[in-house]
Motif scaffolding. Structure first.
Motif, PDB file in Angstrom:
ATOM      1  N   UNK A 162       0.586  -1.230   0.116  1.00  0.00           N
ATOM      2  CA  UNK A 162      -0.051   0.024   0.046  1.00  0.00           C
ATOM      3  C   UNK A 162       0.950   1.234  -0.045  1.00  0.00           C
ATOM      4  N   UNK A 163       2.034   1.309   0.815  1.00  0.00           N
ATOM      5  CA  UNK A 163       2.721   2.400   0.753  1.00  0.00           C
ATOM      6  C   UNK A 163       3.434   2.506  -0.374  1.00  0.00           C
ATOM      7  N   UNK A 208       3.331   5.903  -3.091  1.00  0.00           N
ATOM      8  CA  UNK A 208       4.654   6.620  -2.821  1.00  0.00           C
ATOM      9  C   UNK A 208       4.523   7.138  -1.714  1.00  0.00           C
ATOM     10  N   UNK A 209       4.512   6.535  -0.609  1.00  0.00           N
ATOM     11  CA  UNK A 209       4.429   7.278   0.909  1.00  0.00           C
ATOM     12  C   UNK A 209       5.877   7.532   1.233  1.00  0.00           C
ATOM     13  N   UNK A 210       6.691   6.622   0.899  1.00  0.00           N
ATOM     14  CA  UNK A 210       8.108   6.785   1.215  1.00  0.00           C
ATOM     15  C   UNK A 210       8.758   8.096   0.575  1.00  0.00           C
ATOM     16  N   UNK A 211       8.419   8.730  -0.195  1.00  0.00           N
ATOM     17  CA  UNK A 211       8.965   9.921  -1.137  1.00  0.00           C
ATOM     18  C   UNK A 211       8.157  11.039  -0.254  1.00  0.00           C
ATOM     19  N   UNK A 215       5.594  15.582   4.470  1.00  0.00           N
ATOM     20  CA  UNK A 215       5.766  14.626   5.653  1.00  0.00           C
ATOM     21  C   UNK A 215       4.439  14.261   6.460  1.00  0.00           C
ATOM     22  N   UNK A 216       3.507  15.131   6.496  1.00  0.00           N
ATOM     23  CA  UNK A 216       2.068  14.941   7.174  1.00  0.00           C
ATOM     24  C   UNK A 216       1.540  13.760   6.208  1.00  0.00           C
ATOM     25  N   UNK A 261       0.417  10.227   7.418  1.00  0.00           N
ATOM     26  CA  UNK A 261      -0.907   9.714   7.305  1.00  0.00           C
ATOM     27  C   UNK A 261      -1.202   8.441   6.384  1.00  0.00           C
ATOM     28  N   UNK A 262      -0.422   8.478   5.450  1.00  0.00           N
ATOM     29  CA  UNK A 262      -0.360   6.932   4.489  1.00  0.00           C
ATOM     30  C   UNK A 262       0.052   5.989   5.366  1.00  0.00           C
TER      31      UNK A 262
END
Length: 1636
Positions: free
Chosen positions: A1285-1286, A1290-1293, A1301-1302, A1306-1307
C-alpha cells in the motif's frame, strides 16, 4: 414577450455577428435564425431596419446579415406574408444594386436572397428584377447574375420568361464594353440554354408543354453571333472560357441551317482556345456539345473539320491525367466522349488516324492513342468489328515501346481486345507473349528503396497488372482456352520468363483441370505437332528444378509441382498413378513450410527420390536416355542460377543411374565435365555430386571417364583447351582439377561398398594426388589455390567415410593416412588467426576426425601437434558477431554464412577431440586432451571461455560414455579438474555456467565409476546438479550462492581426502580469476569449508580482518563481498561492543564495505537483538540535532543532525537489510517502529553533520535514512500488505520531505490500521509520550499518526478510542498551528472510523468544529477547511437532537464560503451543506435557505474544479427532498451521480420547466439570483448562468413573463455577448435565441 426585448436581443446579436471568434459567429447566426424561424416577419423587419439604419456598415457585417435573411427566407418562405416578401425583395434589390461597382460578397449575398425568394414568388421577383433590366440601359452585373441563377434554381418558373428576357438582352449585348459584363451575359446565356434544354427534355412535367426549341432559335442565334464573332476573341481567359461554354450550350438551340453555316468557323475557333487557356475542361466540354449537335443533325460540313479536330483531340487525350485534380480527369473523359461521337459518323477515318498516331514513338502520344483505342474497343463494338485485324497489326509498335507507362496502356488495350474476340485471330499470340513477358519483369527497386516519381509505373506494378490480366484471360474469357492451352507451356522453359513461372503455372493448372474434367480431346498434347513446345523430358526437368527451390521466382515451387501432376499423362502415361500418390504429400509439406524452416537437403532428397521412382516406373531406356541428354543440354540455361544448376547435375546423376546405355552414360559425363563452369564452387560441388550418383550404377565407366578426362587437353595450358571449353577463357586448370578431385571423393562415397576398397589407393588417391601436385623441373610443388585445398580436404573426408563404412568388420590399413593428415593440417596453419572466412578449418578437422579411427594409430607427438594446432586455431577466433575491417581485396562475409561457418567449425573440433580421446580413454588420455583446453578456461574473452568449457563438457561426456574400468584405480586428476571448473559455475556468461555444471556432474560420475559403482548406478546428490542448471541462467546472487553451496556439498561428499589440498589451492587461485564474478563459487566453497574448521584458526582473526578490509575495497563483485561479510559476523558474535564501536566511528556516509559489515551483523538473531536494543536506548536519550548559526554575517540558525544518533540510524538500516534480522525485528517491532517513526519526524528538514576529518558536510539525507530503516523494518516484519500500500501511494517519497511529511505519516498510519491492526496498541503506547515532547516536529508526526488512526474502526475494536480522543482534545490547544489542524482532522475522522461513537462525543466535536471555523490564527484557512470537512463527516451520524438548534446557525456560517476562490474550501462548504440538509427536514426556514443557494449549486455544476462539481451533485441530491417539488427531487436523484457525466444543457432545460411549473412565484427571485452570476469569477459559471436564463426564457409561457424583469435580463445578456471569454459569448448568443 415584449417586442422591444426581442428587438433589443436581435440587435445585440446583429451587432455581434462579426465576432472575432468563429464559434461565436456561428452561434450568433444560429440564434438569429432560431429567432427568425419563430418570428420571421419580426426578425426580418429588424434585419431590414438594421441595414437601413446603418448605411455605413462594413461590407463583411452587411454580408452576414444578408446571409441571415436568406436563411430565414429559405426556411420560412411559406409563412412570410406578401408585404414582407415585397419589402425583402425591394431591400435585396437595393442592396444588390446600390453600388455601381461590383462588390462580390455583398452583392452575391443580396442576389442569393432574390434567388431564395424566387423559388416561391417568381412573379414578384421578375417584376422587381425586370424593372432594373430595362431595354437600352446596361443592367447591373448582379441583375444578370441573379437571372442566371434563377434559371438554374427554378427552371419551370423561369423558362416562360426567357423569351422576353432574351429579347430585352440582345440589344444590351452590343452595349457591354467591360469584360465582367460580357462574362455575366455569357454565363447567363449558358444557364438559360441549359435550362431551356432541361425544360424541353422534361416537357411531361413542364407547366407549358407547347414550348419548342424553335421558340428560342432566332434569339439564341442572334446572341450567338455577338458572342462568337466578338467576345470569343477577348484577351481575358476567364471570359473566353465562359463564352466558349455558352456557345457550346447554345448550339443545341440554334436552327440547323444556322449551325451548319457556323460549323466551319465555330470548330476552329473553339479548338484555337486550347492554346490560349491552361484550363481545358470547359473547352473540351464545349467542343463535345458542338460535335454532339452537329452529329445529331447529320452535318455535312463537319467532315471538312475532321482533321483539325482529330489533331487537337489527340493532343488533349495525350495530356497527363492527374487523378488528384478532378478537372484534368473530367477533360480526359470529355475528349474520349468526342472520339465516341466522331466514331458514329467517321469510323474509318478515326481508326486510321489513331493507328497512324500510334506509330509516333512519343510516350504521351502513344498513351493517348492507346486510351482512345481502348475506349473505342469497349464503347463502339459494332463500329470496330471490321477493323480487328488492322488494330492487331498496329498494336505491335507500341508493344515494343520501352516505357512502362506505355506498356501499362498496352496491357489495358489487350485486356479490352481479349474480351472482344481479338486474341483468337492471327497475331493474337503476340499479345499473349507480351503479357507473359511482363509477368517476368524483375523488380525496379530493392526492398528498402522507394520510387521518387509519383507517376512512375514500376516493374512491380506493371508485373502485378499482367499477372491479374493473365488470370482474367484464363478464367473469364472462355473462348481463349484453346489459344492458351497448351501454347503457354512454351514460356516455361526459356530463362527470360523465369519470373513468370508462378502465374503461368497457375493459369495452366486452371486450363488443364478444366479440360481434364470436361474430358476435352485438346487436353492431350501431341508434342510432335506442337513443334514450338518443349519436350516432355524438358518440361519434367524444368518443373522439378523449380520445385527444388520452391520459394524462388515468387514462390514457383508448389505451382510447378501441381502442374507436373496435371501434365502427368502428357509427360508419360505411366507417371499418372505414381504422381497422384507422390506429389500431394510434397505439396502439403510446402504448405506448412517457409523459406527459413524448409530443410533444403532433405527436400532435394525427396525430389531426387521422386525422379528415381518416376524413371523406374516409366521403365523406358530410350525415354530415360533422352531425358539425360536434354537435361545436359539444358544446363546452360541455369548459368545465372548456380544453386539450381547444381541440383540439375544431381538430377542428371540420378537419371544416368537408370540409364543402361554405357556409351550414352560416358557421352553425358564427358559433356558435363566439358561444359561445367569449374571456377564456381557451387557448380563444382554439383558436378561432383552428379558424377558420384552416376558411379553408383556405373563405377567402372565413371572412373574410366574421369581418368580419360584427366589426361585430356583440358589440363594443358594451351589455346586448344579453351576451344574445348566453349570460350570459357577464364577457367583455370586448377579449378578443373578441383572438380576432378571432388568427383573422386563423391565416387568413393556413392560407389557400392563391395567394389570400392580395392580402388582407393590406385584409382582414386593416386589420381587425386596427381591432380593436386604439379611438377616443376621434376619436383612436386603443392598448389596455393584455395579451391583445390578445399576440394582435397572434402575428398579425403569423403574417402575416409567410405572406408569407415566398408571396414566395420574387416582389417584395413590406410597407408596414406599420416601423409594426408600432414598435408591438410598445414592448411589450417596457413589460415589467418584473426578471422574465419573459409571452411578450411572445419573441413580439415572433420576429415581428421574421420581419419583418426583408421589404422595406423597416431603417435603421442603427432596427436599433440594435431590438437595444439586445431584447438588454438579455433579458440582464438574472434566472436561470431565480430565484423572484421574490410580490406580492398576482401568482401565482408554474409551473416548467415558466418553463423553456419562458426557452428560447423566448433562442431568439427568437438568431433575431433572425441576421436582422439576414443583412442586413449584413460585419465592420462583425458589429461592429454584437457591440457590443450585448460589455458583458455580463464581467458578474459567470453567467447573463448565458452568454447573451452563447452569443449570440456563434450569430451568429459564422451569419456564417461566410453569409460570401462577394469581395475579399482584412482581418478587422480579429479581435484585439479574440479578446482579449475567449479569457479566457472558463476561465470558472467550464462553458457559457461551451464556447461561448467555439466562438467562437474560428469566428473563426479566418472569418479563414481572409478570407485566401483555400476554403470546403471544413480547418485541422487550428483543427479541433483542437473536441476541447478536452470537456476544458473538467472544471475541473481542469492541463487548463485545457493547453487555454489549445493555444488560444494556434493563435491565434498564425493572428493577423496588426498585431493582436498589440491582443490583448495585451485580455489585460492579462483579468487583472483580474470573474471571477478567467478570468485563467487570460490568464496562459497571456501566459507563452507572454513565454517566447519574455523575453531582452529582463532589466532589468525586479526590478519583475516586486515585481509577482509583490503579485499573488500578491491572486490567489486557483490556476491563475493556478501560471502566475506559472513566472516565479520563470526567476529562480532565474540566481540560485539568493539565491532559496533569501530563501525559507528566510520565516516558518514558509510562506504560499501562498512555497509556490508553492518548488514552481516543482522544474520545472527542474538547479535541483532543486542544491537537493536542498544540503538533504541541511545536514540531516546541523545539530542537529535543542534541549532547552529548559518554564518557570522547573517542571523538565523540551521538545525544540524547530531552524529552518533545519525550513525546508529544508518547502521540500523544496514543491519535490517539482512534477511536474517527478521526474528529480532519482529520481537522488538512496536518499540523499534515507534522509535523510527519519531526519528523520521524529528529528522525532517535537518542538515547532515560535517565529517570530523574532511570538514565537509556528509552527503546523507537525515530523514531519508530513518525512513529507509522504517521501510526495511516493515519488510522484515512481513507487513507485505502495508508495504504494498505504501509503495503504491508513494508514501516513502512523501514522508522524508518537510512539505509532504504529514501526508506520508497519514499514509503510514492508514496502511498500519488496515493491515497491521493487532500491533497498534503497543505502538500507540510507545508513541504517546512523544506528544508532550519539547520537539514540535515530534508532536506533529505523532498527532498526524493518531489523527489518521481515528479514521479506522480498528481503534474502537482495540479499545484505543478514548486514549486517542483524549489526546486529540488536548492537542486542540497546542501552540503549534499544524498540530491544532491535525487534531481537528482527527476529531472529524471519528465519524469515518467509529461512527457509533460520534454522539458520545457530540458536544466536544461540535464545539471543536465551530471554533475551528472561526479560527483567527489560520493564514491558509487550513483549520477552517478541516473543520468544515470534519463537520460534514460528523453530521452524517449525529442525532437530530444534538444538531437541531444549530442547523440555521451553521448554514449561515458556511454560506459565504460557497463562492470562495479556494477550490478546497468551496468544495468542503458545499459538501457540508449537503450533509446538513437532513437536519432541516420539515423546517420552513431551512427550505428557504435551500432555495437561497439552489442557483449557486446549479451553476457550480459546471465549476472548473471536478471535486466541486462532485460536491454539488452530492449536496443537491441530499437537499432534493427539501426543495418542495417531486419532479425536481426525482431529477436531482436520477441525474446527479458523482461518477456519471451530466449533459448540463439538457439538465437545465428540463429543470427550468419544473421550476416554472412548481414555483412560478419564485421566478423573479431565481432570475435575479442567476443574473448576479453574470459577473462570476469563473467563465464556466458565467456561461452556465447565460444558459440558465436562455432555457428559462425558452420554456416560459406568456402568462409568466410578468414575473421576469426582461430589461435586466436583456441588459445582462448583451453585456455577456461582449465577455472576454468566447465560450461565454457563445452561450449568451445561444440564450438570446430563446427570445421569442
Amino acid at each position: 414577450m415584449d417586442q422591444t426585448d426581442v428587438e433589443q436581443v436581435t440587435l445585440a446579436l446583429l451587432d455581434a455577428a462579426t465576432d472575432k471568434d468563429s464559434e461565436v459567429q456561428e452561434q450568433v447566426r444560429k440564434s438569429v435564425l432560431t429567432l427568425g424561424k419563430q418570428q420571421p416577419d419580426r426578425v426580418l423587419a429588424i434585419c431590414q431596419d438594421y441595414l437601413l439604419n446603418h448605411p455605413k456598415l462594413v461590407v463583411s457585417h452587411r454580408v452576414v446579415i444578408l446571409q441571415t435573411i436568406e436563411l430565414v427566407v429559405d426556411c420560412k418562405i411559406e409563412e412570410i406574408n406578401s408585404s414582407r416578401i415585397k419589402s425583402i425583395i425591394s431591400l435585396a434589390s437595393d442592396e444588390m444594386t446600390r453600388s455601381k461597382e461590383v462588390i462580390p460578397d455583398w452583392q452575391q449575398a443580396a442576389s442569393n436572397i432574390l434567388v431564395a425568394v424566387g423559388n416561391k414568388h417568381i412573379n414578384d421577383i421578375m417584376e422587381e428584377i425586370l424593372s432594373k433590366f430595362q431595354p437600352g440601359i446596361l443592367p447591373h452585373f448582379f441583375v444578370v447574375q441573379t437571372l442566371a441563377n434563377l434559371s438554374d434554381s427554378n427552371v419551370y418558373g423561369m423558362v416562360p420568361f426567357l423569351n422576353a428576357i432574351l429579347g430585352t438582352m440582345l440589344p444590351m449585348l452590343s452595349m457591354a464594353k467591360q469584360d465582367n459584363m460580357k462574362w455575366v451575359f455569357s454565363s447567363a446565356l449558358c444557364h438559360f440554354s441549359d435550362s431551356i434544354l432541361e425544360y424541353l427534355a422534361n416537357l411531361d412535367k413542364a407547366p407549358d408543354p407547347t414550348v419548342r426549341k424553335d421558340t428560342f432559335s432566332s434569339e439564341i442565334g442572334a446572341a450567338f453571333d455577338i458572342l462568337f464573332n466578338n467576345w470569343l476573341q477577348s484577351r481575358e481567359s476567364k471570359l473566353r472560357l465562359t463564352v466558349a461554354e455558352a456557345v457550346g450550350s447554345m448550339c443545341h438551340l440554334m436552327a440547323s441551317d444556322k449551325l451548319e453555316e457556323q460549323i466551319p468557323k465555330l470548330i476552329p475557333a473553339i479548338v484555337s482556345l486550347y492554346k490560349k487557356n491552361s484550363e481545358h475542361y470547359i473547352i473540351s466540354k464545349s467542343l463535345c456539345q458542338v460535335l454532339d449537335a452537329s452529329v445529331d443533325m447529320g452535318s455535312r460540313v463537319l467532315e471538312t473539320q475532321l482533321d483539325s479536330v482529330l489533331f487537337v483531340l489527340h493532343q488533349q487525350v495525350s495530356a497527363p491525367v492527374d487523378y488528384n485534380n478532378p478537372p484534368t480527369v473530367k477533360n480526359h473523359n470529355e475528349v474520349l466522349r468526342c472520339f465516341s461521337l466522331l466514331a458514329k459518323s467517321f469510323p474509318d477515318r478515326l481508326v486510321i488516324f489513331v493507328l497512324q498516331k500510334l506509330e509516333n514513338s512519343n510516350e504521351r502520344s502513344r498513351m493517348g492513342c492507346l486510351a482512345v483505342l481502348r475506349h473505342l474497343i469497349n464503347s463502339a463494338t459494332s463500329t470496330m468489328e471490321g477493323k480487328k485485324l488492322l488494330i492487331l497489326a498496329s498494336i505491335r509498335q507500341p508493344m515494343a515501346d520501352h516505357s512502362n507507362k506505355v506498356k501499362k496502356c498496352v496491357v489495358q488495350v489487350i485486356s479490352a481486345m481479349a474480351h472482344h474476340g481479338y486474341l483468337e485471330l492471327e497475331g493474337g499470340e503476340l499479345l499473349v507473349r507480351f503479357i507473359v513477358q511482363h509477368c517476368a519483369l524483375p523488380d525496379t527497386y530493392q526492398p528498402d528503396q522507394k520510387a521518387t516519381d509519383p507517376e512512375e509505373v514500376t516493374n512491380e506494378s506493371l508485373r502485378a497488372m499482367c499477372d491479374n490480366t493473365l488470370h482474367l484471360l484464363t478464367t473469364t474469357v472462355g473462348q481463349l482456352a484453346d489459344v492458351l492451352w497448351p501454347k503457354l507451356l512454351y514460356y516455361l522453359t526459356p530463362s527470360q520468363y523465369n519470373n513468370a513461372t508462378t502465374p503461368l503455372c497457375k493459369s495452366l493448372i486452371v486450363l488443364g483441370n478444366k479440360k481434364k474434367t470436361n474430358q476435352e480431346p485438346s487436353f492431350n498434347i501431341d508434342f510432335t505437332e506442337e513443334v514450338n513446345l518443349p519436350s516432355p523430358q524438358t518440361l519434367t526437368i524444368r518443373l522439378l528444378v523449380n520445385a527444388a527451390f520452391p520459394f524462388s521466382s515468387r514462390g514457383h515451387g508448389a505451382p510447378s509441382l501441381s502442374l507436373l501432376q496435371i501434365l502427368s499423362v502428357n509427360i508419360h502415361p505411366k507417371t499418372e498413378a505414381l504422381w497422384e500418390k507422390e506429389i500431394p504429400p510434397l505439396l502439403s509439406k510446402l504448405e506448412e513450410s517457409t523459406a527459413e524452416s524448409l530443410d533444403k537437403k532433405h527436400w532435394e532428397g525427396k525430389l531426387l527420390k521422386l525422379l528415381s521412382k518416376t524413371l523406374t516406373t516409366i521403365d523406358d531406356d530410350k525415354w530415360v536416355c533422352q531425358l539425360a541428354a536434354e537435361a545436359t543440354r539444358y544446363l546452360s540455361t541455369y548459368n545465372n542460377a548456380l544453386e539450381e544448376k547444381s541440383f540439375l547435375y544431381q538430377c542428371i546423376g540420378v537419371t544416368l543411374q537408370q540409364c543402361f546405355n554405357n556409351e550414352m552414360v560416358k557421352k553425358q559425363l564427358q559433356e558435363v565435365l566439358l561444359t561445367a563452369r569449374h571456377s564456381d564452387a557451387v557448380e563444382r560441388e554439383g558436378v561432383a555430386m552428379g558424377v558420384g550418383l552416376c558411379a553408383n550404377s556405373h563405377l567402372e565407366g565413371t572412373l574410366a571417364k574421369l581418368h580419360e578426362f584427366g589426361k585430356s587437353d583440358a589440363f594443358k595450358k594451351s589455346p586448344s583447351i579453351f576451344n574445348l571449353l566453349k570460350d570459357r577463357n577464364e577457367v583455370e586448370v586448377e579449378k578443373v582439377k578441383s572438380t576432378l578431385i571432388l568427383c573422386y571423393g563423391h565416387v568413393a562415397l556413392n560407389a557400392p561398398p563391395e567394389k570400392i576398397l580395392n580402388r582407393i589407393d590406385q584409382d582414386i588417391l593416386c589420381c587425386i594426388s596427381k591432380h593436386f601436385n604439379t611438377k616443376v623441373l621434376g619436383i612436386k610443388v603443392e598448389t596455393k589455390d584455395l579451391t583445390m585445398k578445399l576440394s582435397l580436404i572434402q575428398s579425403v573426408g569423403l574417402i575416409a567415410k567410405a572406408i569407415s563404412k566398408c571396414v566395420k568388420n574387416r582389417a584395413y590399413t590406410f597407408s596414406r593416412k599420416l601423409e594426408l593428415m600432414t598435408v591438410i593440417l598445414d592448411f589450417i596453419k596457413a589460415e589467418p588467426a584473426d578471422s574465419l572466412k573459409t571452411p578450411v578449418r572445419h573441413l580439415v578437422m572433420t576429415t581428421c576426425a574421420n581419419l583418426i579411427p583408421l589404422d595406423p594409430v597416431l603417435s603421442e607427438n603427432e596427436t599433440f601437434d594435431l590438437l595444439k594446432v586445431c584447438v588454438n586455431s579455433v579458440f582464438s577466433l574472434p566472436p561470431e558477431i565480430h565484423t572484421p575491417e574490410k580490406t580492398k581485396e576482401e568482401e565482408i562475409i554474409d551473416p548467415k554464412q558466418r553463423t553456419a561457418l562458426y557452428k560447423d567449425t566448433l562442431a568439427a573440433l568437438q568431433e575431433l577431440l572425441g576421436s582422439v580421446l576414443a583412442k586413449d580413454p584413460t585419465p592420462d588420455g583425458l589429461q592429454s586432451v584437457f591440457k590443450h583446453i585448460e589455458p583458455w578456461l580463464s581467458s578474459r574473452q567470453d567467447h573463448e571461455r565458452e568454447r573451452a568449457v563447452t569443449a570440456t563438457a563434450h569430451i568429459l561426456a564422451y569419456y564417461l560414455d566410453n569409460l570401462t574400468v577394469k581395475n579399482m584405480v584412482s581418478f587422480h586428476n579429479l581435484g585439479a579438474l574440479l578446482g579449475r571448473l567449479s569457479p566457472r559455475c558463476s561465470d558472467p556468461h550464462p553458457a559457461v555456467r551451464t556447461a561448467a555444471v555439466d562438467c562437474i556432474y560428469t566428473l563426479l560420475y566418472i569418479q563414481l565409476r572409478y570407485e566401483g559403482f555400476s554403470l546403471d548406478y544413480k547418485d541422487t546428490a550428483v543427479d541433483d546438479l542437473l536441476t541447478l542448471k536452470g537456476t544458473l541462467e538467472n544471475p541473481d546472487h542469492t541463487v548463485l550462492y545457493k547453487t555454489c553451496s549445493d555444488i560444494t556439498k556434493v563435491m565434498s561428499k564425493r572428493l577423496p581426502q588426498q585431493q582436498l589440498t589440491t582443490l583448495l589451492f585451485m580455489l585460492f587461485e579462483g579468487l583472483v580469476d580474470s573474471q571477478t564474478n567467478c570468485c563467487r563459487a570460490s568464496t562459497v566453497i571456501l566459507n563452507t569449508l572454513l565454517k566447519n574448521r574455523g575453531g582452529g584458526l582463532q589466532e589468525l582473526v586479526p590478519e583475516m580482518l586486515e585481509v577482509l578490509h583490503v579485499r573488500l575495497q578491491s572486490i567489486t563483485e557483490e556476491q563475493v563481498r556478501v560471502a566475506v561479510g559472513q566472516t565479520v559476523l563470526i567476529l562480532a558474535s565474540q566481540h560485539l561492543q568493539a565491532v559496533v564501536n569501530t563501525l559507528v566511528n566510520q565516516p558518514l556516509p558509510y562506504d560499501s564495505w562498512t555497509s556490508e559489515m553492518w548488514m552481516a551483523l543482522g544474520a545472527d538473531p542474538v547479535v541483532a537483538c543486542q544491537i537493536i536494543e542498544m540503538v533504541i536506548e541511545k536514540l531516546a536519550i541523545l539530542a537529535p540535532y543542534v541549532d547552529k548559526k548559518e554564518s557570522m554575517m547573517r542571523g538565523g540558525t540551521t538545525k544540524v543532525a547530531t552524529n552518533q544518533p545519525l550513525a546508529m540510524t544508518c547502521g540500523l538500516k544496514e543491519l535490517l537489510l539482512n534477511g536474517h534480522s527478521q526474528e529480532s525485528a519482529v520481537s522488538l517491532f512496536p518499540r523499534l517502529f515507534s522509535c523510527l517513526t519519531v526519528r523520521v519526524g524529528v529528522s525532517v528538514g535537518l542538515s547532515a553533520p560535517k565529517d570530523n576529518n574532511t570538514k565537509h558536510t556528509a552527503s546523507v539525507h537525515v530523514a531519508g535514512v530513518a525512513a529507509d530503516a522504517l521501510r526495511i523494518l516493515l519488510a522484515r516484519a512481513q507487513s507485505d500488505e502495508v508495504m504494498k500500500r505504501l509503495d503504491e501511494d508513494k508514501a516513502w517519497d512523501s514522508i522524508r520531505e518537510p512539505n509532504t511529511h504529514i501526508t506520508g505519516i497519514t499514509l503510514l498510519a492508514r496502511a498500519m490500521a488496515r493491515h497491521a491492526g493487532p500491533r497498534l496498541p503497543a505502538i500507540v503506547e510507545c508513541l504517546c509520550p512523544s506528544l508532550n515532547n519539547i520537539y514540535e516536529s515530534q508532536r506533529i508526526t505523532v498527532t498526524a499518526f493518531f489523527s489518521e488512526l481515528l479514521n479506522h474502526h480498528v481503534v474502537t475494536e482495540l479499545m484505543l478510542i478514548d486514549v486517542l480522543m483524549n489526546n486529540m482534545m488536548e492537542r486542540i490547544s497546542d501552540p503549534c498551528c499544524t498540530v491544532r489542524m491535525l487534531a481537528v482532522r482527527g476529531l472529524g475522522n471519528i465519524a469515518v472510523g467509529s461512527p457509533e461513537k460520534v454522539n458520545k462525543y457530540a458536544k466536544e466535536l461540535l464545539a471543536a468544529m465551530s471554533s475551528g471555523m472561526e479560527e483567527k490564527d489560520d493564514p491558509g484557512k487550513l483549520i477552517t477547511l478541516e473543520a468544515m470537512s470534519g463537520l460534514s463527516k460528523v453530521l452524517l451520524y449525529l442525532d437530530q437532537k444534538n444538531v437541531h438548534l444549530l442547523v440555521v446557525y451553521i448554514f449561515m456560517k458556511i454560506k459565504p464560503f460557497l463562492e470562495s476562490e479556494n477550490n478546497a474550501i468551496r468544495c468542503a462548504s458545499i459538501h457540508l451543506m449537503g450533509n446538513l440538509s437532513k437536519f432541516g427536514s420539515g423546517e420552513p426556514v431551512f427550505k428557504d435557505q435551500i432555495h437561497n443557494v439552489l442557483v449557486s449549486l446549479l451553476l457550480h455544476l459546471v465549476d472548473p474544479n471536478p471535486q466541486v462539481v462532485r460536491a454539488c451533485k452530492y449536496a443537491m441530491r441530499e437537499c432534493a427532498p427539501m426543495v418542495g417539488s417531486e419532479q425536481i427531487t426525482a431529477m436531482f436523484q436520477n441525474h446527479l451521480h458523482e461518477d456519471k457525466s451530466l449533459h448540463y444543457g439538457e439538465f437545465i432545460n428540463d429543470l427550468t420547466k419544473y421550476l416554472i411549473q412548481d414555483f412560478p412565484g419564485m421566478l423573479n427571485f431565481y432570475h435575479i439570483s442567476v443574473i448576479q452570476f453574470f459577473k462570476s469569477y469563473w467563465p464556466e459559471v458565467r456561461a452556465g448562468a447565460a444558459m440558465f436564463i436562455g432555457f428559462l426564457l425558452g420554456n416560459l409561457q406568456e402568462e409568466h413573463l410578468s414575473h421576469l424583469n426582461m430589461g435586466t435580463i436583456t441588459k445582462g445578456l448583451v453585456m455577456l455577448l461582449q465577455d472576454p471569454d468566447p465560450f461565454v459569448r457563445v452561450k449568451a448568443a445561444e440564450a438570446m435565441g430563446h427570445f421569442h
